[in-house]
Design a protein around this motif. Structure first.
Motif, PDB file in Angstrom:
ATOM      1  N   ILE A 170       0.663  -1.149   0.119  1.00 30.84           N
ATOM      2  CA  ILE A 170       0.188  -0.075  -0.173  1.00 30.84           C
ATOM      3  C   ILE A 170       0.755   1.170   0.027  1.00 30.84           C
ATOM      4  N   THR A 171       0.445   2.473  -0.439  1.00 26.98           N
ATOM      5  CA  THR A 171       0.888   3.621  -0.340  1.00 26.98           C
ATOM      6  C   THR A 171       1.248   4.082   1.186  1.00 26.98           C
ATOM      7  N   ASP A 176      -5.588   2.759  12.050  1.00 23.46           N
ATOM      8  CA  ASP A 176      -5.896   1.436  12.876  1.00 23.46           C
ATOM      9  C   ASP A 176      -5.350   0.145  12.629  1.00 23.46           C
ATOM     10  N   ILE A 177      -4.666   0.129  11.219  1.00 21.68           N
ATOM     11  CA  ILE A 177      -4.190  -1.171  11.080  1.00 21.68           C
ATOM     12  C   ILE A 177      -2.594  -1.425  11.683  1.00 21.68           C
ATOM     13  N   VAL A 178      -2.204  -0.344  12.251  1.00 25.34           N
ATOM     14  CA  VAL A 178      -0.888  -0.685  12.937  1.00 25.34           C
ATOM     15  C   VAL A 178      -1.238  -0.895  14.163  1.00 25.34           C
ATOM     16  N   LYS A 179      -0.658  -2.326  14.904  1.00 24.38           N
ATOM     17  CA  LYS A 179      -0.806  -2.845  16.212  1.00 24.38           C
ATOM     18  C   LYS A 179       0.074  -2.370  16.975  1.00 24.38           C
ATOM     19  N   SER A 180       1.352  -1.708  16.596  1.00 25.61           N
ATOM     20  CA  SER A 180       2.263  -1.310  17.464  1.00 25.61           C
ATOM     21  C   SER A 180       2.253   0.123  18.116  1.00 25.61           C
ATOM     22  N   LYS A 181       2.239   0.394  19.283  1.00 24.88           N
ATOM     23  CA  LYS A 181       2.051   1.856  19.862  1.00 24.88           C
ATOM     24  C   LYS A 181       3.369   2.301  19.626  1.00 24.88           C
ATOM     25  N   ASN A 182       4.427   1.995  19.684  1.00 24.11           N
ATOM     26  CA  ASN A 182       5.630   2.576  19.692  1.00 24.11           C
ATOM     27  C   ASN A 182       6.519   2.591  18.598  1.00 24.11           C
ATOM     28  N   VAL A 183       6.400   1.695  17.763  1.00 19.66           N
ATOM     29  CA  VAL A 183       7.425   1.226  16.567  1.00 19.66           C
ATOM     30  C   VAL A 183       6.269   1.433  15.349  1.00 19.66           C
ATOM     31  N   ARG A 184       6.722   2.364  14.504  1.00 21.48           N
ATOM     32  CA  ARG A 184       5.868   2.854  13.368  1.00 21.48           C
ATOM     33  C   ARG A 184       6.441   1.941  12.234  1.00 21.48           C
ATOM     34  N   PRO A 185       5.738   1.595  11.252  1.00 21.19           N
ATOM     35  CA  PRO A 185       6.126   1.158  10.073  1.00 21.19           C
ATOM     36  C   PRO A 185       7.023   2.000   9.349  1.00 21.19           C
ATOM     37  N   PRO A 186       7.900   1.429   8.365  1.00 23.09           N
ATOM     38  CA  PRO A 186       8.782   1.927   7.885  1.00 23.09           C
ATOM     39  C   PRO A 186       8.300   2.959   6.673  1.00 23.09           C
ATOM     40  N   VAL A 187       8.013   4.292   6.956  1.00 21.46           N
ATOM     41  CA  VAL A 187       7.542   4.946   5.759  1.00 21.46           C
ATOM     42  C   VAL A 187       8.666   6.049   5.189  1.00 21.46           C
ATOM     43  N   GLY A 188       8.171   6.578   4.066  1.00 24.29           N
ATOM     44  CA  GLY A 188       9.118   7.575   3.305  1.00 24.29           C
ATOM     45  C   GLY A 188       9.645   6.981   2.184  1.00 24.29           C
ATOM     46  N   LEU A 189       9.576   5.555   1.850  1.00 30.57           N
ATOM     47  CA  LEU A 189       9.928   5.047   0.615  1.00 30.57           C
ATOM     48  C   LEU A 189       8.825   4.791  -0.339  1.00 30.57           C
ATOM     49  N   GLY A 190       7.728   5.503  -0.117  1.00 34.02           N
ATOM     50  CA  GLY A 190       6.509   5.496  -1.134  1.00 34.02           C
ATOM     51  C   GLY A 190       5.378   4.556  -0.708  1.00 34.02           C
ATOM     52  N   ARG A 191       6.037   3.134  -0.411  1.00 28.76           N
ATOM     53  CA  ARG A 191       4.937   2.245  -0.273  1.00 28.76           C
ATOM     54  C   ARG A 191       5.469   1.490   0.956  1.00 28.76           C
ATOM     55  N   VAL A 192       4.643   0.559   1.575  1.00 24.26           N
ATOM     56  CA  VAL A 192       4.686  -0.094   2.672  1.00 24.26           C
ATOM     57  C   VAL A 192       3.922  -1.301   2.446  1.00 24.26           C
ATOM     58  N   SER A 193       4.537  -2.513   3.089  1.00 16.57           N
ATOM     59  CA  SER A 193       4.474  -3.747   2.763  1.00 16.57           C
ATOM     60  C   SER A 193       3.241  -4.165   3.948  1.00 16.57           C
ATOM     61  N   LEU A 194       2.248  -4.845   3.678  1.00 19.39           N
ATOM     62  CA  LEU A 194       1.185  -5.496   4.569  1.00 19.39           C
ATOM     63  C   LEU A 194       1.524  -6.851   4.565  1.00 19.39           C
ATOM     64  N   SER A 218      -3.478  -9.021   9.131  1.00 18.78           N
ATOM     65  CA  SER A 218      -2.892  -8.024   8.118  1.00 18.78           C
ATOM     66  C   SER A 218      -2.491  -6.838   9.071  1.00 18.78           C
ATOM     67  N   GLN A 219      -1.081  -6.811   8.820  1.00 15.26           N
ATOM     68  CA  GLN A 219      -0.677  -5.623   9.401  1.00 15.26           C
ATOM     69  C   GLN A 219       0.960  -5.113   8.789  1.00 15.26           C
ATOM     70  N   PRO A 220       1.064  -3.868   8.783  1.00 11.87           N
ATOM     71  CA  PRO A 220       2.157  -3.269   8.086  1.00 11.87           C
ATOM     72  C   PRO A 220       3.502  -3.724   8.859  1.00 11.87           C
ATOM     73  N   CYS A 221       4.355  -4.280   8.105  1.00 20.21           N
ATOM     74  CA  CYS A 221       5.693  -4.718   8.853  1.00 20.21           C
ATOM     75  C   CYS A 221       6.587  -4.679   7.688  1.00 20.21           C
ATOM     76  N   GLY A 222       7.940  -4.362   7.973  1.00 15.45           N
ATOM     77  CA  GLY A 222       9.129  -4.413   6.866  1.00 15.45           C
ATOM     78  C   GLY A 222      10.105  -5.490   7.163  1.00 15.45           C
ATOM     79  N   GLY A 223       9.640  -6.338   8.039  1.00 17.73           N
ATOM     80  CA  GLY A 223      10.618  -7.466   8.233  1.00 17.73           C
ATOM     81  C   GLY A 223      10.464  -8.557   7.277  1.00 17.73           C
ATOM     82  N   THR A 224      11.199  -9.794   7.468  1.00 22.03           N
ATOM     83  CA  THR A 224      11.144 -10.821   6.816  1.00 22.03           C
ATOM     84  C   THR A 224      10.251 -12.092   7.293  1.00 22.03           C
TER      85      THR A 224
END
Length: 251
Positions: free
Chosen positions: A169-170, A179-197, A208-214
């Protein structure tokens, strides 16, 4: 010599978690010896998951051992930091990057297990750290919960073998749906134009949740896991420790 560059690293792992080797070219060498490639399969430390280890293979077959992988001045620059007493690469040099695959695969399984735990315990996440043999997830919760019951529910998801897929998603879509973000303190990696769910189950029926890990591609790859301990870290904070193996083998 440090060469200044505005070039970015193509992060191949974002589209293929199972890619363990790739060709690349050195586009920058930092003052501390950190190596920036034009493309890499090495994951950089972020979001509670440690960066990849491995080595860079030169054209003569010699190796540059990599002790840590991190982001650079921006998140789209990935820096491979060599171990001590390694030869210095030159800008423009072509190499082949090899990650420590057994270690990466354990981290992929563990990171996926953390997602399964967040399904079983649907509370806001206040912190997390992914490890090779043990991970922890902290929840904003005051309820008392049985660790064996949590283990049983997580293992049910593992055995049901749900598919795990990525959907992009963008940044704007994420900002419009906080509201799709479950973490209160760690925000998904934004600034690259897209975010992986990270989507678990057919049509993301499980989670379904945004996360930049493997992550692995299906839940059965996680294997046997258990909650080794639940610690009280405040009036409304509980720390869950996840380990590999069934409970009876826990140390």
């Amino acid at each position: 010599m440090t060469v200044s560059t505005t070039q970015k690293t193509e992060a191949l792992f974002r589209d293929d978690f199972y890619l363990s080797t790739c060709e690349g070219r050195v586009i920058d060498v930092l003052e501390d010896g950190g190596i920036v490639l034009d493309r890499t399969c090495f994951y950089a430390t972020s979001g509670g998951q440690p960066g990849d280890l491995g080595f860079l293979e030169r054209s003569d077959g010699s190796r540059i051992e990599i002790a840590i992988t991190r982001t650079g001045a921006t998140k789209d620059v990935i820096v491979h930091v060599p171990s001590e007493e390694q030869a210095r690469l030159e800008v423009g040099e072509d190499i082949v990057a090899h990650i420590d695959w057994p270690r990466r695969y354990k981290l992929m399984r563990m990171h996926t297990a953390c997602h399964l735990l967040s399904v079983v315990c649907p509370y806001p996440i206040t912190g997390a750290a992914v490890g090779e043999d043990e991970s922890r997830v902290d929840f904003d919760m005051s309820e008392t919960i049985d660790k064996d019951a949590v283990t049983a529910k997580m293992m049910a998801l593992v055995r049901e073998n749900h598919p795990i897929t990525l959907r992009w998603i963008t940044d704007d879509e994420l900002l419009a749906n906080p509201d799709i973000v479950k973490s209160k303190n760690v925000r998904p990696p934004v600034g690259l134009g897209r975010v992986s769910l990270v989507c678990i189950g057919e049509d993301a029926a499980i989670d379904s949740q945004p996360c930049g890990g493997t992550h692995v591609s299906e839940t059965q790859e996680v294997g046997d896991i258990h909650i080794a301990k639940i610690e009280k870290k405040g009036k409304e904070n509980r720390r869950f420790r996840i380990r590999f193996g069934p409970p009876e083998t826990a140390a």
